[in-house]
Design a protein around this motif. Structure first.
Motif, PDB file in Angstrom:
ATOM      1  N   THR A   1       5.500 -62.633 -25.713  1.00 57.45           N
ATOM      2  CA  THR A   1       4.067 -62.920 -25.863  1.00 57.45           C
ATOM      3  C   THR A   1       3.237 -61.681 -25.540  1.00 57.45           C
ATOM      4  OG1 THR A   1       4.427 -65.241 -25.259  1.00 57.45           O
ATOM      5  CG2 THR A   1       2.169 -64.388 -25.103  1.00 57.45           C
ATOM      6  N   LEU A   2       3.547 -61.023 -24.420  1.00 60.34           N
ATOM      7  CA  LEU A   2       2.837 -59.801 -24.044  1.00 60.34           C
ATOM      8  C   LEU A   2       3.096 -58.682 -25.048  1.00 60.34           C
ATOM      9  CD1 LEU A   2       3.499 -59.739 -20.182  1.00 60.34           C
ATOM     10  CD2 LEU A   2       1.309 -60.165 -21.308  1.00 60.34           C
ATOM     11  N   TYR A   3       4.328 -58.609 -25.522  1.00 60.24           N
ATOM     12  CA  TYR A   3       4.739 -57.543 -26.442  1.00 60.24           C
ATOM     13  C   TYR A   3       3.947 -57.598 -27.742  1.00 60.24           C
ATOM     14  CZ  TYR A   3       7.867 -54.791 -29.453  1.00 60.24           C
ATOM     15  OH  TYR A   3       8.380 -53.875 -30.334  1.00 60.24           O
ATOM     16  N   PHE A   4       3.874 -58.765 -28.370  1.00 55.76           N
ATOM     17  CA  PHE A   4       3.177 -58.875 -29.655  1.00 55.76           C
ATOM     18  C   PHE A   4       1.654 -58.887 -29.469  1.00 55.76           C
ATOM     19  CE2 PHE A   4       7.336 -60.487 -31.141  1.00 55.76           C
ATOM     20  CZ  PHE A   4       7.495 -59.640 -32.223  1.00 55.76           C
ATOM     21  N   HIS A   5       1.209 -59.495 -28.367  1.00 65.93           N
ATOM     22  CA  HIS A   5      -0.244 -59.502 -28.124  1.00 65.93           C
ATOM     23  C   HIS A   5      -0.758 -58.106 -27.824  1.00 65.93           C
ATOM     24  CE1 HIS A   5      -4.037 -60.868 -26.016  1.00 65.93           C
ATOM     25  NE2 HIS A   5      -4.069 -61.541 -27.160  1.00 65.93           N
ATOM     26  N   PHE A   6       0.122 -57.246 -27.330  1.00 67.20           N
ATOM     27  CA  PHE A   6      -0.207 -55.850 -27.030  1.00 67.20           C
ATOM     28  C   PHE A   6      -0.811 -55.148 -28.243  1.00 67.20           C
ATOM     29  CE2 PHE A   6       1.020 -51.358 -26.886  1.00 67.20           C
ATOM     30  CZ  PHE A   6       0.628 -50.984 -25.612  1.00 67.20           C
ATOM     31  N   TYR A   7      -0.340 -55.497 -29.448  1.00 67.79           N
ATOM     32  CA  TYR A   7      -0.804 -54.828 -30.674  1.00 67.79           C
ATOM     33  C   TYR A   7      -2.153 -55.359 -31.155  1.00 67.79           C
ATOM     34  CZ  TYR A   7       3.893 -52.925 -30.883  1.00 67.79           C
ATOM     35  OH  TYR A   7       5.053 -52.255 -30.589  1.00 67.79           O
ATOM     36  N   TRP A   8      -2.621 -56.451 -30.571  1.00 70.86           N
ATOM     37  CA  TRP A   8      -3.894 -57.052 -31.000  1.00 70.86           C
ATOM     38  C   TRP A   8      -5.064 -56.661 -30.106  1.00 70.86           C
ATOM     39  CZ3 TRP A   8      -4.656 -59.854 -35.416  1.00 70.86           C
ATOM     40  CH2 TRP A   8      -3.516 -60.302 -36.091  1.00 70.86           C
ATOM     41  N   VAL A   9      -4.792 -56.382 -28.844  1.00 69.92           N
ATOM     42  CA  VAL A   9      -5.869 -56.206 -27.872  1.00 69.92           C
ATOM     43  C   VAL A   9      -6.480 -54.814 -27.971  1.00 69.92           C
ATOM     44  CG1 VAL A   9      -4.872 -57.871 -26.275  1.00 69.92           C
ATOM     45  CG2 VAL A   9      -4.260 -55.451 -26.078  1.00 69.92           C
ATOM     46  N   SER A  10      -7.627 -54.640 -27.319  1.00 70.50           N
ATOM     47  CA  SER A  10      -8.294 -53.342 -27.282  1.00 70.50           C
ATOM     48  C   SER A  10      -7.459 -52.352 -26.489  1.00 70.50           C
ATOM     49  CB  SER A  10      -9.673 -53.479 -26.642  1.00 70.50           C
ATOM     50  OG  SER A  10      -9.549 -53.865 -25.279  1.00 70.50           O
ATOM     51  N   ILE A  11      -7.764 -51.076 -26.656  1.00 70.01           N
ATOM     52  CA  ILE A  11      -6.977 -50.035 -25.999  1.00 70.01           C
ATOM     53  C   ILE A  11      -7.103 -50.108 -24.480  1.00 70.01           C
ATOM     54  CG2 ILE A  11      -8.787 -48.262 -26.019  1.00 70.01           C
ATOM     55  CD1 ILE A  11      -6.520 -46.307 -26.928  1.00 70.01           C
ATOM     56  N   GLU A  12      -8.237 -50.644 -23.998  1.00 72.93           N
ATOM     57  CA  GLU A  12      -8.406 -50.798 -22.542  1.00 72.93           C
ATOM     58  C   GLU A  12      -7.510 -51.906 -22.004  1.00 72.93           C
ATOM     59  OE1 GLU A  12     -10.904 -50.659 -24.683  1.00 72.93           O
ATOM     60  OE2 GLU A  12     -11.849 -48.724 -24.186  1.00 72.93           O
ATOM     61  N   ALA A  13      -7.339 -52.980 -22.787  1.00 73.71           N
ATOM     62  CA  ALA A  13      -6.546 -54.122 -22.321  1.00 73.71           C
ATOM     63  C   ALA A  13      -5.047 -53.861 -22.393  1.00 73.71           C
ATOM     64  CB  ALA A  13      -6.898 -55.366 -23.145  1.00 73.71           C
ATOM     65  N   LYS A  14      -4.624 -52.853 -23.128  1.00 71.88           N
ATOM     66  CA  LYS A  14      -3.190 -52.571 -23.258  1.00 71.88           C
ATOM     67  C   LYS A  14      -2.554 -52.237 -21.906  1.00 71.88           C
ATOM     68  CE  LYS A  14      -3.425 -50.883 -28.047  1.00 71.88           C
ATOM     69  NZ  LYS A  14      -2.731 -52.011 -28.667  1.00 71.88           N
ATOM     70  N   LEU A  15      -3.322 -51.582 -21.046  1.00 71.82           N
ATOM     71  CA  LEU A  15      -2.791 -51.204 -19.734  1.00 71.82           C
ATOM     72  C   LEU A  15      -2.345 -52.433 -18.960  1.00 71.82           C
ATOM     73  CD1 LEU A  15      -2.275 -49.185 -17.472  1.00 71.82           C
ATOM     74  CD2 LEU A  15      -4.671 -49.373 -16.822  1.00 71.82           C
ATOM     75  N   TRP A  16      -3.138 -53.520 -19.006  1.00 68.02           N
ATOM     76  CA  TRP A  16      -2.796 -54.720 -18.248  1.00 68.02           C
ATOM     77  C   TRP A  16      -1.580 -55.418 -18.838  1.00 68.02           C
ATOM     78  CZ3 TRP A  16      -4.848 -54.346 -13.805  1.00 68.02           C
ATOM     79  CH2 TRP A  16      -6.103 -53.739 -13.665  1.00 68.02           C
ATOM     80  N   HIS A  17      -1.368 -55.307 -20.122  1.00 69.43           N
ATOM     81  CA  HIS A  17      -0.149 -55.853 -20.721  1.00 69.43           C
ATOM     82  C   HIS A  17       1.076 -55.087 -20.235  1.00 69.43           C
ATOM     83  CE1 HIS A  17      -3.025 -57.885 -23.239  1.00 69.43           C
ATOM     84  NE2 HIS A  17      -2.069 -58.512 -23.905  1.00 69.43           N
ATOM     85  N   LEU A  18       0.935 -53.759 -20.113  1.00 74.49           N
ATOM     86  CA  LEU A  18       2.041 -52.959 -19.575  1.00 74.49           C
ATOM     87  C   LEU A  18       2.338 -53.340 -18.123  1.00 74.49           C
ATOM     88  CD1 LEU A  18       1.493 -49.325 -20.908  1.00 74.49           C
ATOM     89  CD2 LEU A  18       3.293 -50.913 -21.489  1.00 74.49           C
TER      90      LEU A  18
END
Length: 376
Positions: free
Chosen positions: A59-76
């Motif tokens: 879920t985090l992996y695929f959602h990572f490609y949809w979110v803004s560049i700022e939100a990617k850090l929290w997915h990591l």
């Protein structure tokens, strides 16, 4: 089945990615995380926990490609937390840390990417020391996280440099076009200014000679004709090869023309970038000519107050949609089309495309739809 896979792809990943299949390719390493548990451990709760962590990771992996560049850090951060939790369940939890390391290159800046990668490495070292985890965990986690993380960040840095180079090349091309326009403007100014000055003088002289010497007056008029023909030839030489336009330039030109006529105008590129539009320049230029003719028709016949244009991808080609709110054009409703519209049909037919002209009743406007396949 193929249609179902396409729907799943549209659901999982955003459109317009440079490498649309790479996120799926990278998942070939995920079995290294959960498969060992089912083969070597027989605890039900452990299997359920690993399966749950795998689902959260996906879920985090695929959602990572949809979110803004700022939100990617929290997915990591979320993936790293999953790795910390999974360490108590399986030594192959190092796989999650490696995924997080690889995904660092998508962060806001190269500097931040290296900082986050360093944080991942420090996390691996700390939990290994604090909980005395075996070498089977920390050695693969450290080695592959460092190698894949640095290589992916380095590749991203190269890609950014490449994009900057392309942008600078495009800017140089634009400046060259501006310089060419200025040269042509200067040449035309010098040519036309001089020619019209001569024509004015000779016309004035011919007018004064009409009552005094008709033969000389006729000679002056013939010279005016010769000068005009020569000027026309020179103008053609000056602008030779310059009139060819592209669709984006024609859209900008249409905007200026409609603005001068107080007609509201807007256009948009749907699921299409300017770079993609420039790939097939022959098709691009043909669409520019078609758009120019449609704009001319609207100005001459439609009496419109609002015009909109949309360019979008369809199948393996491009669709140009032109909509106005003016009166329906009679020549579209009859069996015989006007010269300009016949020209549009002939151009598009040569490109193996099609044209749909929907001329509605009075005050409901006209919708023109043109499709052309891309050749490259």
């Amino acid at each position: 089945m193929l249609e179902l896979l396409k729907k799943m792809d549209r659901f999982l990943l955003t459109r317009g990615m440079d490498e649309p299949y790479s996120p799926y390719v990278w998942l070939i390493y995920l079995p290294m995380f959960f498969v060992p548990v089912f083969f070597y451990y027989h605890s039900v709760w452990q299997s359920v926990a690993i399966a749950s962590i795998s689902l959260v990771f996906l879920t985090l992996y695929f959602h990572f490609y949809w979110v803004s560049i700022e939100a990617k850090l929290w997915h990591l951060v979320g993936i790293v937390v999953l790795g910390v939790i999974a360490v108590n369940l399986t030594p192959t939890a190092s796989t999650l840390f490696i995924y997080a390391a690889v995904m660092c290159h998508c962060l806001k800046s190269i500097k931040l990417a290296y900082q986050v990668l360093t944080g991942i490495i420090v996390t691996i070292v700390l939990i290994s020391l604090l909980f005395d985890y075996s070498v089977n965990f920390y050695l693969p986690a450290l080695i592959f996280s460092v190698l894949t993380g640095i290589s992916s960040i380095y590749q991203q840095a190269l890609n950014e440099k490449k994009r900057e180079l392309i942008l600078s090349q495009k800017e140089a091309q634009r400046l060259a076009k501006v310089a060419e326009r200025e040269r042509i403007a200067r040449d035309l100014h010098d040519l036309i200014g001089h020619t019209f000055s001569v024509i004015t003088l000779k016309a004035d002289l011919a007018g004064r000679l009409l009552d005094k010497d008709l033969a000389k007056a006729k000679l002056e008029i013939k010279q005016i004709e010769a000068i005009s023909r020569d000027a026309l030839s020179q103008v053609r030489e000056v602008v030779s090869g310059y009139r060819s336009s592209d669709l984006l330039s024609e859209l900008a030109n249409a905007k200026n023309v409609f603005a001068s006529l107080s007609i509201e105008f807007d256009y948009q590129l749907t699921d299409l970038s300017e770079t993609e539009l420039e790939i097939d320049m022959p098709t691009n230029k043909e669409l520019a000519i078609v758009l120019r003719e449609l704009v001319t028709n609207i100005i001459k016949h439609a009496k419109a107050t609002k015009v909109s244009v949309e360019v979008k991808k369809q199948d393996q080609g491009l669709v140009l949609l032109v909509q106005d709110d003016g009166q329906g054009m009679p020549e579209m409703q009859s069996a015989s089309l006007g010269f300009g519209l016949k020209g549009i049909h002939e151009r598009i037919s040569k490109l193996q495309g099609w044209v749909k002209l929907d001329a509605k009743s009075k005050d409901l406007g006209t919708l023109s739809e043109i499709y052309v396949p891309l050749t490259q």
